[in-house]
Design a protein around this motif. Structure first.
Motif, PDB file in Angstrom:
ATOM      1  N   UNK A   5       9.918  -3.383 -15.249  1.00  0.00           N
ATOM      2  CA  UNK A   5       9.258  -3.893 -14.046  1.00  0.00           C
ATOM      3  C   UNK A   5       8.788  -2.769 -13.135  1.00  0.00           C
ATOM      4  N   UNK A   6       9.571  -1.728 -13.030  1.00  0.00           N
ATOM      5  CA  UNK A   6       9.178  -0.621 -12.164  1.00  0.00           C
ATOM      6  C   UNK A   6       8.126   0.272 -12.809  1.00  0.00           C
ATOM      7  N   UNK A   7       7.989   0.208 -14.121  1.00  0.00           N
ATOM      8  CA  UNK A   7       7.025   1.071 -14.803  1.00  0.00           C
ATOM      9  C   UNK A   7       5.727   0.359 -15.151  1.00  0.00           C
ATOM     10  N   UNK A   8       5.618  -0.926 -14.819  1.00  0.00           N
ATOM     11  CA  UNK A   8       4.329  -1.593 -14.992  1.00  0.00           C
ATOM     12  C   UNK A   8       3.302  -0.845 -14.145  1.00  0.00           C
ATOM     13  N   UNK A   9       2.047  -0.844 -14.556  1.00  0.00           N
ATOM     14  CA  UNK A   9       1.048  -0.146 -13.736  1.00  0.00           C
ATOM     15  C   UNK A   9       0.850  -0.847 -12.395  1.00  0.00           C
ATOM     16  N   UNK A  10       0.525  -0.065 -11.380  1.00  0.00           N
ATOM     17  CA  UNK A  10       0.263  -0.630 -10.053  1.00  0.00           C
ATOM     18  C   UNK A  10      -1.034  -1.426 -10.042  1.00  0.00           C
ATOM     19  N   UNK A  11      -1.973  -1.004 -10.875  1.00  0.00           N
ATOM     20  CA  UNK A  11      -3.270  -1.666 -10.909  1.00  0.00           C
ATOM     21  C   UNK A  11      -3.611  -2.038 -12.335  1.00  0.00           C
ATOM     22  N   UNK A  12      -4.247  -3.197 -12.489  1.00  0.00           N
ATOM     23  CA  UNK A  12      -4.649  -3.667 -13.800  1.00  0.00           C
ATOM     24  C   UNK A  12      -5.850  -2.851 -14.279  1.00  0.00           C
ATOM     25  N   UNK A  13      -5.746  -2.281 -15.450  1.00  0.00           N
ATOM     26  CA  UNK A  13      -6.817  -1.429 -15.987  1.00  0.00           C
ATOM     27  C   UNK A  13      -8.073  -2.232 -16.347  1.00  0.00           C
ATOM     28  N   UNK A  14      -7.934  -3.534 -16.575  1.00  0.00           N
ATOM     29  CA  UNK A  14      -9.068  -4.365 -16.987  1.00  0.00           C
ATOM     30  C   UNK A  14      -9.933  -4.815 -15.818  1.00  0.00           C
ATOM     31  N   UNK A  15      -9.376  -4.790 -14.615  1.00  0.00           N
ATOM     32  CA  UNK A  15     -10.123  -5.243 -13.440  1.00  0.00           C
ATOM     33  C   UNK A  15      -9.630  -4.475 -12.210  1.00  0.00           C
ATOM     34  N   UNK A  16     -10.070  -4.847 -11.070  1.00  0.00           N
ATOM     35  CA  UNK A  16      -9.706  -4.106  -9.854  1.00  0.00           C
ATOM     36  C   UNK A  16      -8.464  -4.675  -9.158  1.00  0.00           C
ATOM     37  N   UNK A  59       6.816  -6.562  -4.552  1.00  0.00           N
ATOM     38  CA  UNK A  59       6.533  -5.127  -4.552  1.00  0.00           C
ATOM     39  C   UNK A  59       5.461  -4.774  -5.572  1.00  0.00           C
ATOM     40  N   UNK A  60       4.816  -3.635  -5.330  1.00  0.00           N
ATOM     41  CA  UNK A  60       3.839  -3.088  -6.267  1.00  0.00           C
ATOM     42  C   UNK A  60       4.600  -2.153  -7.199  1.00  0.00           C
ATOM     43  N   UNK A  61       4.613  -2.426  -8.512  1.00  0.00           N
ATOM     44  CA  UNK A  61       5.339  -1.549  -9.439  1.00  0.00           C
ATOM     45  C   UNK A  61       4.705  -0.160  -9.502  1.00  0.00           C
ATOM     46  N   UNK A  62       5.476   0.798  -9.952  1.00  0.00           N
ATOM     47  CA  UNK A  62       5.045   2.192 -10.099  1.00  0.00           C
ATOM     48  C   UNK A  62       4.601   2.811  -8.774  1.00  0.00           C
ATOM     49  N   UNK A  63       5.203   2.334  -7.680  1.00  0.00           N
ATOM     50  CA  UNK A  63       4.946   2.923  -6.364  1.00  0.00           C
ATOM     51  C   UNK A  63       6.283   3.196  -5.691  1.00  0.00           C
ATOM     52  N   UNK A  64       6.215   4.034  -4.664  1.00  0.00           N
ATOM     53  CA  UNK A  64       7.392   4.303  -3.848  1.00  0.00           C
ATOM     54  C   UNK A  64       6.934   4.529  -2.416  1.00  0.00           C
ATOM     55  N   UNK A  65       7.609   3.873  -1.489  1.00  0.00           N
ATOM     56  CA  UNK A  65       7.326   4.088  -0.079  1.00  0.00           C
ATOM     57  C   UNK A  65       8.196   5.198   0.466  1.00  0.00           C
TER      58      UNK A  65
END
Length: 178
Positions: A5-16, A59-65
């Motif tokens: 879950x934490x390593x999923x990409x923050x943004x989908x590569x197929x769309x914005x 939360x947004x995965x693959x991010x850190x505040x």
């Protein structure tokens, strides 16, 4: 070690669209949080009677505040999702804030605002300026009340649009990768 879950990409590569994992559904008094050590969602607290989350929170995965946790997101959508649900969202803005914990520690702890990619009711929202001032006040009041009930303080410092929200995610991705 980070989990899937934490390593999923923050943004989908197929769309914005950005990816969000829902921790606490809209209408819940229970505050859930993902625990990467157990790879489970854990009950972290209960809101006072009469209080509930106004929208889905996650939360947004693959991010850190700056607080060390993944970036927080409040997602506007037509009906509540469920804990653990992966959503594609469109960022519409952020409430940039300082949060004082009950131990006196002050940290930057922003709240991203987003709309579900498949929302019918909120599809017209493209930027924070599309939200009514009253709704923004109510969202900020929720976070103020939520933190006050835990013995802390939530102090909004700035309301930002979609472009700044995307910059906050990019910064969060850099912090997570470091």
């Amino acid at each position: 070690m980070p989990t899937a879950l934490h390593t999923l990409p923050a943004q989908n590569a197929k769309n914005s669209y950005f990816n969000v994992i829902i921790e606490t559904p809209k209408g819940s008094r229970n505050k859930f949080a993902y625990d990467p050590e157990t790879e489970l969602f854990q009950l972290k607290g209960v809101l006072p009677e009469g209080s509930s989350f106004p929208y889905d929170f996650g939360f947004v995965p693959s991010t850190q505040g700056d607080d060390g946790d993944p970036l927080d997101v409040l997602v506007l959508m037509d009906a509540p999702a469920f804990t653990g649900c992966l959503l594609e969202v469109r960022l519409i803005g952020a409430i940039e804030a300082e949060q004082t914990e009950n131990d006196g520690r002050v940290e930057k702890n922003d709240r991203l605002l987003a709309v579900s990619a498949v929302s019918r009711e909120h599809q017209h929202l493209q930027d924070i300026k599309d939200l009514s001032p009253q709704l923004l006040h109510e969202i900020e009041h929720f976070f103020h009340s939520y933190n006050e009930a835990k013995g802390g303080e939530f102090k909004p410092t700035r309301r930002s649009g979609a472009k700044q929200a995307a910059r906050l995610v990019a910064h969060g991705q850099k912090l997570a990768a470091a």
